[in-house]
Structures are given as C-alpha cells and as structure tokens.
Design a protein around this motif. Sequence first.
Motif, PDB file in Angstrom:
ATOM      1  N   GLU A  43      -6.800   0.076  14.307  1.00 25.75           N
ATOM      2  CA  GLU A  43      -6.695   1.468  14.762  1.00 25.75           C
ATOM      3  C   GLU A  43      -5.346   1.724  15.422  1.00 25.75           C
ATOM      4  O   GLU A  43      -4.686   2.744  15.165  1.00 25.75           O
ATOM      5  N   LEU A  44      -4.925   0.792  16.292  1.00 20.21           N
ATOM      6  CA  LEU A  44      -3.657   0.953  16.988  1.00 20.21           C
ATOM      7  C   LEU A  44      -2.468   0.905  16.020  1.00 20.21           C
ATOM      8  O   LEU A  44      -1.472   1.611  16.194  1.00 20.21           O
ATOM      9  N   ALA A  45      -2.592   0.063  14.982  1.00 18.42           N
ATOM     10  CA  ALA A  45      -1.529  -0.015  13.969  1.00 18.42           C
ATOM     11  C   ALA A  45      -1.390   1.329  13.236  1.00 18.42           C
ATOM     12  O   ALA A  45      -0.278   1.813  12.991  1.00 18.42           O
ATOM     13  N   HIS A  46      -2.535   1.958  12.901  1.00 21.35           N
ATOM     14  CA  HIS A  46      -2.503   3.263  12.243  1.00 21.35           C
ATOM     15  C   HIS A  46      -1.892   4.320  13.154  1.00 21.35           C
ATOM     16  O   HIS A  46      -1.122   5.187  12.708  1.00 21.35           O
ATOM     17  N   LEU A  47      -2.216   4.259  14.446  1.00 21.29           N
ATOM     18  CA  LEU A  47      -1.658   5.219  15.392  1.00 21.29           C
ATOM     19  C   LEU A  47      -0.137   5.072  15.488  1.00 21.29           C
ATOM     20  O   LEU A  47       0.598   6.067  15.551  1.00 21.29           O
ATOM     21  N   GLN A  68       1.461   6.558  12.501  1.00 25.59           N
ATOM     22  CA  GLN A  68       1.425   8.022  12.563  1.00 25.59           C
ATOM     23  C   GLN A  68       2.537   8.560  13.457  1.00 25.59           C
ATOM     24  O   GLN A  68       3.164   9.584  13.153  1.00 25.59           O
ATOM     25  N   VAL A  69       2.783   7.847  14.570  1.00 19.85           N
ATOM     26  CA  VAL A  69       3.864   8.250  15.466  1.00 19.85           C
ATOM     27  C   VAL A  69       5.200   8.202  14.735  1.00 19.85           C
ATOM     28  O   VAL A  69       6.023   9.128  14.826  1.00 19.85           O
ATOM     29  N   ALA A  91       9.589  11.195  11.814  1.00 21.54           N
ATOM     30  CA  ALA A  91      10.368  11.411  10.588  1.00 21.54           C
ATOM     31  C   ALA A  91      10.248  12.860  10.121  1.00 21.54           C
ATOM     32  O   ALA A  91      11.240  13.474   9.709  1.00 21.54           O
ATOM     33  N   VAL A  92       9.043  13.412  10.193  1.00 25.62           N
ATOM     34  CA  VAL A  92       8.830  14.812   9.803  1.00 25.62           C
ATOM     35  C   VAL A  92       9.625  15.742  10.721  1.00 25.62           C
ATOM     36  O   VAL A  92      10.268  16.700  10.262  1.00 25.62           O
ATOM     37  N   PHE A  93       9.593  15.468  12.018  1.00 24.51           N
ATOM     38  CA  PHE A  93      10.307  16.284  12.994  1.00 24.51           C
ATOM     39  C   PHE A  93      11.815  16.238  12.750  1.00 24.51           C
ATOM     40  O   PHE A  93      12.497  17.276  12.748  1.00 24.51           O
TER      41      PHE A  93
END
Length: 246
Positions: free
Chosen positions: A15-19, A22-23, A28-30
């Motif tokens: 779960e932490l790896a996915h978070l 996502q960060v 990258a999107v920003f």
Amino acid sequence: AFGFDLSPLLARAEELAHLAQQVVADRAVFRKAKEDLTICRRDVRKLISAALDEGLRGDWLAIEDVYIKLVARLPRTPSVADVTDILDEMELLKQEIVNRLESLSETEFTSTNDVQIEQHIQNSKSESPHEFEPRSEKEQGATPSATGRRISEPLKTFPLGIVLKACPQISDFGPGGGVTSWRDLMSAAVVVRSMLGISPSAYQDACEIMGPENAAVAVACILERANLINSAGGYMRDLTRRADRG
C-alpha cells in the motif's frame, strides 16, 4: 530487540509503495501542466503583441485585458487544479486569437489576389504577346525569380508528413489546432509569421521565390528552432536570398 515492531509497516508495504508511486505521478502531472501553461502564456503574449505591433483590425486591447486577468487569477502557490483550469482557459484564448488572425489573413489574401488579377488583366491588354517570348534558345525554359535572376530548377517540396514530423509545433496554430493539408500549413504559417516578428514583406518575398509551400515550411522550421535564432525576420530573408541564388 530495541522495542520497535516494524511488522505493521511490513504488512502495509504494498500500500505504501502505491502511495509513493502516486505522489511521484502527481508531481509529474503538476510539472507538465505548469510547463504547458508557461508555453501557452508565451504564445498568447507573442500573438497579441504581434497583432498590436502590426496594427491589425480587431479589439486586441480587450483580448490583452482578458489575458492579463487570466494570469492574475493564478495563485502564488497554485494547485494542480488551479494550473489546469487556467491552462484550459488560456488554450481557448489562444485558439480564439489564432482563428481571428487566420480570418484576417484569408481576407487579406483574397483582396490581394483580386488586385493582382486585375493588374495582370490590365497589363495583358496593353502589352504585346511577343514581349513574353524568350529571346534566344539559351533562355528557353529559364524561370525568372522575383528579383530578375534565374533559378535552374524549382525548390524541392518535402512531403507534408515529413515536415510535420520534423516540425510538430506548427500544428498548434493550424485551423482547429491541427494541420492536415498544405492549405492548413500555409494558414498556420501566416499566424506564426506574425508571432515570430517576420514582416509581411519578408514573407511575401519568400513565397514568391521559394513558393508558398516552401515558405510555410521555412516558417515551421524557424518556429521549431526559435530559441536558437536571434532574428527570425533576418533569418527568413537570408534563406530567401539563398533560394534566389539557387
């Protein structure tokens, strides 16, 4: 051994790896949105400045006011939503400006053609048909250029697909935000010509000597390398002189 139990973290490792991923993705999107907004702002500013400098018909001060208000709405520390919202509106403003410039250029092109056709008719009526014949066999097949010199053969025109692959930025200024034909490319080139500061006379000379397709390609190439060219107008005239010399 020291009183720390890491098993809860181990249980949530996936779960932490996915978070974390996502960060990274959000950053990258920003970053991409901010870069796109910077480029769009630059293009809109240049288009408005070109229209004002050349005295084109239209309420360009009102459009400039819309641009200034859009920029002012951006917070000092914007979120992704802030940037994307302003970017959407800035792109709409850019497309509106491009559409107006294209409309003006088509009107100007039509009226100029009408004048040239009328002049051609009047000249044809007054001049002897023999004056247009070559005066020697050596002159047979020679193509006079706009300055009186003769080019041995016309410039090669590259396929449109190759041009767009090499110069993708020009497509943003085509009708509807795309280029699908030579007519679209020439229409986009008229808009970009103003933005780059290439004078109408310099572009007209290029069209006469290179041909309208190659003149449009030259503008697309200059746009692609604009950050490396100090004077786009001077560069265009130099290319035209070289083409005129064959």
